[in-house]
Design a protein around this motif. Structure first.
Motif, mmCIF file in Angstrom:
data_model
loop_
_atom_site.group_PDB
_atom_site.id
_atom_site.type_symbol
_atom_site.label_atom_id
_atom_site.label_comp_id
_atom_site.label_asym_id
_atom_site.label_seq_id
_atom_site.Cartn_x
_atom_site.Cartn_y
_atom_site.Cartn_z
ATOM 1 N N LEU A 167 0.782 -1.235 0.000
ATOM 2 C CA LEU A 167 0.000 0.000 0.000
ATOM 3 C C LEU A 167 0.817 1.291 0.000
ATOM 4 O O LEU A 167 0.299 2.334 -0.424
ATOM 5 N N PHE A 168 2.073 1.263 0.472
ATOM 6 C CA PHE A 168 2.774 2.531 0.694
ATOM 7 C C PHE A 168 4.099 2.675 -0.053
ATOM 8 O O PHE A 168 4.576 3.796 -0.222
ATOM 9 N N SER A 169 4.713 1.575 -0.448
ATOM 10 C CA SER A 169 6.026 1.659 -1.078
ATOM 11 C C SER A 169 5.997 2.599 -2.289
ATOM 12 O O SER A 169 5.057 2.538 -3.099
ATOM 13 N N PRO A 170 6.960 3.529 -2.404
ATOM 14 C CA PRO A 170 8.171 3.707 -1.585
ATOM 15 C C PRO A 170 8.047 4.817 -0.538
ATOM 16 O O PRO A 170 9.066 5.310 -0.048
ATOM 17 N N ASN A 171 6.815 5.240 -0.184
ATOM 18 C CA ASN A 171 6.626 6.377 0.722
ATOM 19 C C ASN A 171 6.687 5.894 2.176
ATOM 20 O O ASN A 171 5.658 5.656 2.817
ATOM 21 N N PHE A 172 7.891 5.763 2.710
ATOM 22 C CA PHE A 172 8.070 5.219 4.057
ATOM 23 C C PHE A 172 7.510 6.166 5.121
ATOM 24 O O PHE A 172 6.915 5.727 6.111
ATOM 25 N N GLY A 173 7.677 7.460 4.932
ATOM 26 C CA GLY A 173 7.191 8.429 5.915
ATOM 27 C C GLY A 173 5.686 8.360 6.099
ATOM 28 O O GLY A 173 5.179 8.360 7.227
ATOM 29 N N LYS A 174 4.947 8.282 4.987
ATOM 30 C CA LYS A 174 3.492 8.179 5.071
ATOM 31 C C LYS A 174 3.082 6.860 5.714
ATOM 32 O O LYS A 174 2.107 6.796 6.473
ATOM 33 N N PHE A 175 3.831 5.802 5.427
ATOM 34 C CA PHE A 175 3.549 4.488 6.011
ATOM 35 C C PHE A 175 3.609 4.548 7.533
ATOM 36 O O PHE A 175 2.692 4.094 8.227
ATOM 37 N N VAL A 176 4.668 5.129 8.078
ATOM 38 C CA VAL A 176 4.838 5.195 9.534
ATOM 39 C C VAL A 176 3.740 6.047 10.163
ATOM 40 O O VAL A 176 3.113 5.660 11.159
ATOM 41 N N GLU A 177 3.480 7.206 9.580
ATOM 42 C CA GLU A 177 2.475 8.121 10.133
ATOM 43 C C GLU A 177 1.084 7.483 10.135
ATOM 44 O O GLU A 177 0.359 7.520 11.139
ATOM 45 N N THR A 178 0.711 6.874 9.004
ATOM 46 C CA THR A 178 -0.617 6.267 8.886
ATOM 47 C C THR A 178 -0.736 5.028 9.760
ATOM 48 O O THR A 178 -1.785 4.770 10.357
ATOM 49 N N LEU A 179 0.349 4.256 9.848
ATOM 50 C CA LEU A 179 0.341 3.018 10.623
ATOM 51 C C LEU A 179 -0.037 3.275 12.077
ATOM 52 O O LEU A 179 -0.946 2.634 12.625
#
Length: 371
Positions: free
Chosen positions: A38-50
């Motif tokens: 769902l998020f690759s390669p946007n790691f920052g958005k992944f952490v925030e949304t997670l």
């Protein structure tokens, strides 16, 4: 799409510690799949949304377990579909043993879920009694929400409203009264009205009936007058229906059918319903797949829909899926090939197979229903 690198895993664990969250090792593989899907390669958005969604599914826990990570995946997948303007399915299949049991709180005058209810296949007699009590409570509250039963605080225009009278109070009040109660035969051949506190014998000899089906055990509204020990009914009918929006307003966010939809899902589903107001759900029972007559009829049904350029939204096929003359052993042996034949029939009708969802519901004598 790519998986989390070693450095990104360390950053994820550090972000979790900063938020007071412990990520168990078993959950990391699921979190990696969430990122790559769902998020690759946007790691920052992944952490925030997670961690934002973790608060919603964690039930107050600060430990991110493998089970919680799967809940996160499902929730984030729904979010992704909503953002794309999609909805997972028009259907939600609910386990009968997971359906919440509603409970009306007289003090707060609001509905909630009975947390102590534990549905079982073979319940005791007290459960049947409780079922009737809850049914009566639900219909009583629905009736009292009807404008005709809203009594004003002053005595102005009282004659335009209807006051419900409990059965135990009938003998202490004169005049024409309105009663809500079960229509029952406490003595064979003799009709009674019964509520949660009392009962009274009734006469319906000269009563007028409003449209509807009034059977033994049904809940009815009866108007009449007490004569001696008998309640002489002049009008008898069913409690009035209620609009869907009024019912939803009354139960607030108490979901009576399982996991509650999020607001965004409700909005999207409402839009889909508006777009497809003619959607059709078809129910077919006793679909004996070993019988040529049944399969022939099913083919003609699909052929008719295809020729009419109509594809039902859903077709529910309910068992038993084998005719009664087959033994249990024969059913088990033939069922797989019979379902294969069913699948081939559906595949022959391209528009139906692409646009219609099929739901299979085993019958009481199907082998799979005992597993």
């Amino acid at each position: 799409m790519r998986a989390l690198s070693g450095l990104e895993r360390k950053q994820l664990l550090r972000s979790a510690r900063q938020r007071g969250v412990v990520i168990q090792a078993e959950a990391l593989s699921v979190l990696t799949e969430i990122y790559s899907t769902l998020f690759s390669p946007n790691f920052g958005k992944f952490v925030e949304t997670l961690f934002e969604y973790f608060q919603e599914v964690s039930d107050g826990s600060d430990i991110l377990t493998e089970e919680t990570s799967h809940k996160l995946f499902a929730s984030l997948l729904r979010m992704s579909k909503r953002e794309a303007g999609e909805i997972e399915s028009r259907l939600t299949l609910i386990d009968a043993f997971q359906v919440p049991v509603p409970l009306f709180n007289r003090s707060s005058k609001a509905y909630g879920i009975d947390e102590n209810a534990k549905p079982t296949l073979l319940s005791g007699p007290e459960e049947k009694i409780g079922m009737f009590r809850k049914r009566f409570e639900l219909l009583l509250q629905r009736t009292l929400r009807d404008e005709r039963f809203h009594l004003p605080e002053t005595h102005d225009f009282v004659d335009t409203k209807v006051r419900l009278t409990e059965i135990e109070s009938l003998h202490t009040q004169s005049g024409r009264k309105t009663v809500l109660g079960f229509l029952t035969q406490l003595e064979e051949g003799t009709w009674f009205l019964e509520d949660l506190r009392s009962s009274i014998q009734i006469s319906i000899k000269n009563a007028q009936f409003t449209p509807g089906i009034h059977t033994d055990g049904s809940i009815v509204l009866a108007q009449g007058e007490v004569v001696g020990s008998l309640f002489v009914v002049d009008t008898l009918g069913s409690p009035s229906a209620e609009k869907r929006l009024d019912s939803l307003a009354a139960i607030s966010r108490c979901d009576l059918f399982g996991p509650a939809l999020e607001d965004a899902d409700r909005k999207l589903l409402a839009e889909k319903e508006t777009e497809d107001g003619e959607a059709m759900i078809l129910f077919l029972a006793d679909v004996w797949l070993d019988t040529k007559q049944v399969l022939g009829g099913f083919k003609r049904l699909l052929q008719g829909f295809q020729e009419s350029k109509i594809a039902p939204a859903v077709i529910v096929l309910m068992g038993d899926f084998s005719s009664p003359q087959l033994s249990a052993t024969e059913q088990a042996v033939n069922l797989q090939s019979n379902f294969g034949a069913l699948g081939n029939i559906i595949a022959d009708y391209k528009e139906i197979s692409e646009q219609t969802e099929f739901v299979i519901v085993p019958g009481p004598n199907d082998p799979v229903s005992h597993s």
